[in-house]
Design an enzyme around this catalytic site. Structure first.
Site, mmCIF file in Angstrom:
data_model
loop_
_atom_site.group_PDB
_atom_site.id
_atom_site.type_symbol
_atom_site.label_atom_id
_atom_site.label_comp_id
_atom_site.label_asym_id
_atom_site.label_seq_id
_atom_site.Cartn_x
_atom_site.Cartn_y
_atom_site.Cartn_z
ATOM 1 C CG HIS A 165 68.594 45.086 -64.195
ATOM 2 N ND1 HIS A 165 69.925 45.133 -64.548
ATOM 3 C CD2 HIS A 165 68.372 46.176 -63.421
ATOM 4 C CE1 HIS A 165 70.480 46.201 -63.999
ATOM 5 N NE2 HIS A 165 69.563 46.853 -63.304
ATOM 6 C CB CYS A 195 69.406 49.639 -65.688
ATOM 7 S SG CYS A 195 70.673 50.112 -64.505
ATOM 8 C CG HIS A 229 67.139 50.570 -62.326
ATOM 9 N ND1 HIS A 229 67.857 49.421 -62.093
ATOM 10 C CD2 HIS A 229 65.948 50.409 -61.697
ATOM 11 C CE1 HIS A 229 67.127 48.600 -61.355
ATOM 12 N NE2 HIS A 229 65.966 49.166 -61.102
ATOM 13 C CG ASP A 255 70.305 51.950 -60.414
ATOM 14 O OD1 ASP A 255 70.060 51.049 -59.601
ATOM 15 O OD2 ASP A 255 70.917 51.753 -61.478
ATOM 16 C CG HIS A 256 73.722 51.713 -57.888
ATOM 17 N ND1 HIS A 256 74.630 51.024 -58.626
ATOM 18 C CD2 HIS A 256 72.692 50.860 -57.678
ATOM 19 C CE1 HIS A 256 74.188 49.807 -58.860
ATOM 20 N NE2 HIS A 256 73.005 49.684 -58.306
ATOM 21 C CE1 TYR A 299 70.056 50.187 -54.593
ATOM 22 C CE2 TYR A 299 71.986 48.778 -54.437
ATOM 23 C CZ TYR A 299 70.876 49.220 -55.129
ATOM 24 O OH TYR A 299 70.593 48.702 -56.362
HETATM 25 C C1 DNO Z 1 72.331 46.236 -58.223
HETATM 26 C C2 DNO Z 1 71.097 45.993 -58.950
HETATM 27 C C3 DNO Z 1 70.964 44.584 -59.470
HETATM 28 C C4 DNO Z 1 69.561 44.382 -59.966
HETATM 29 C C5 DNO Z 1 69.312 43.056 -60.582
HETATM 30 C C6 DNO Z 1 67.929 42.999 -61.143
HETATM 31 O O1 DNO Z 1 72.424 47.172 -57.517
HETATM 32 O O2 DNO Z 1 70.889 46.926 -59.950
HETATM 33 O O3 DNO Z 1 71.248 43.667 -58.467
HETATM 34 O O4 DNO Z 1 68.699 44.492 -58.879
HETATM 35 O O5 DNO Z 1 70.218 42.788 -61.575
HETATM 36 O O6 DNO Z 1 67.526 41.685 -61.289
#
Ligand code: DNO
Length: 357
Positions: free
Chosen positions: A207, A245, A272, A317-318, A331
């Site tokens: 990531h 991402c 992501h 993702d978010h 989330y």
């Molecule tokens: C946050 C996430 C990160 C991600 C890590 C992957 O919301 O995108 O915590 O899970 O960086 O290792």
């Protein structure tokens, strides 16, 4: 491409699996054993338990995010040998239960960083926010305390309590750590684990650093196109991949995400997809997925995934916190589900145009 949704586990998530299953196009959850301390072996029985909870809903457990990396591996300390062995055992255990992708990161001390978890936005929703001026003047310990207070008792991914107890000590250990040295430590780790990942049919997916620049003086090595190139070159294998991402790379507007997709797609098992609005002073706010709401061209990003025939997994993702939802920062159910519908709509139109050509 396969739609997935991050899920924190039974009793640890505000969203039931039955709701996740009802989101159109859903194929599986992105999960982890969030109570495991980095470096511990994930026991087979625990993995089997998650599988038995998730599969009855017709969802897969193909993607794990994350198996966190013990700091000694990032630091290149002698104890890393044992922790690398533990990591290999975890990969073998995950492989036995059909896991296909393992997301991880190589950020020293902290995982993702924001300064505000519930920033009020113009339409009354709240969202994650990053403000440069606040980071410049703040002691990291104060930020951690605020996070713990504001996260409404829900643990935040990557902000492992165990790690955060030893902040001062960790900062001392990283004194003198350069990007090159950190990169060497990543290479050392990958050279040992990628053959195991290949053997058990798992694709590792690093990531990017979030945000994609140094914070609190700590080195960061997954920030841009050149960094990604160096990482895929470390071990030439499809099992040595990237979690592309958009939101993590996005705060640096020089990062051309569609061109990264076109170039690295063979090494992207997991995407992501989210938007952010980057302000003139570099601060950034997480917005809805719509292209016009943020600084990233999500439509072009989907077009690029479509063009390369992306068959991997993605998650929205978010999301923002809308409709009064009480949820873990970033989330919630609603905005992430809306994001999926937007992504699927863009994908369908790409399919349609392709069919007409
Ligand atoms: C946050 C996430 C990160 C991600 C890590 C992957 O919301 O995108 O915590 O899970 O960086 O290792």
């Amino acid at each position: 491409m396969k739609t997935t949704f991050r899920w924190y586990g039974l009793g640890n998530d505000t969203i039931p699996l039955s709701y996740i299953k009802q989101i159109p196009s859903m194929s599986g959850v992105v999960w982890a054993l969030h109570d495991m301390v980095a470096g511990e072996v994930w026991p087979e029985a625990r993995i089997a338990e998650v599988k038995s909870q998730v599969e009855p809903y017709g969802l897969s457990i193909d993607v794990v995010e994350s198996v966190n990396i013990h700091e000694s591996i990032k630091l290149g300390a002698p104890e890393r040998e044992q922790y690398i062995e533990n990591y290999k055992t975890t990969l073998r255990n995950l492989g036995k239960y059909g896991v296909k992708v393992v997301c991880y990161n190589f950020m020293p001390v902290f995982d993702w960083i924001r300064t505000d978890l519930f920033k009020k936005t113009d339409d009354g929703s709240t969202a994650l926010f990053y403000e440069n001026a606040r980071i410049e003047g703040i002691d990291p310990k104060i930020l951690v305390k605020e996070f713990e207070k504001n996260s409404k008792d829900l643990t935040l991914p990557g902000w492992e309590p165990e790690r955060l107890k030893h902040l001062d000590n960790l900062f001392d250990l990283y004194k003198g750590m350069t990007e090159d040295k950190l990169r060497e430590n990543l290479k050392y780790f990958l050279e040992q684990i990628i053959p195991v990942a290949e053997d058990v049919g798992i694709k590792m997916a690093i990531h990017p650093d979030d945000p994609p620049f140094s914070v609190f003086g700590l080195p960061r090595i997954v920030k841009c196109h050149d960094d990604l190139q160096k990482i895929v070159d470390m071990v030439d294998s499809e099992s040595n991949g990237i979690t592309l991402c958009s939101g993590a790379l996005g705060p640096n507007l020089q990062n051309d995400i569609p061109s990264m997709i076109r170039q690295f797609h063979k090494r992207i098992p997991f995407a992501h997809i989210r938007n952010i609005k980057v302000f003139e002073n570099g601060d950034f706010l997480e917005t809805s997925h719509l292209t016009r709401d943020g600084s990233l061209d999500i439509a072009e990003i989907i077009k690029a995934y479509h063009e390369v025939g992306f068959k991997g997994y993605y998650r929205p993702d978010h999301g923002r916190h809308i409709w009064e939802e009480k949820c873990r920062p970033g989330y919630g159910l609603y905005d992430r589900a809306l994001g999926i519908m937007y992504i699927q709509g863009l994908w369908d139109i790409c399919e349609k145009i392709k069919g007409e050509k």
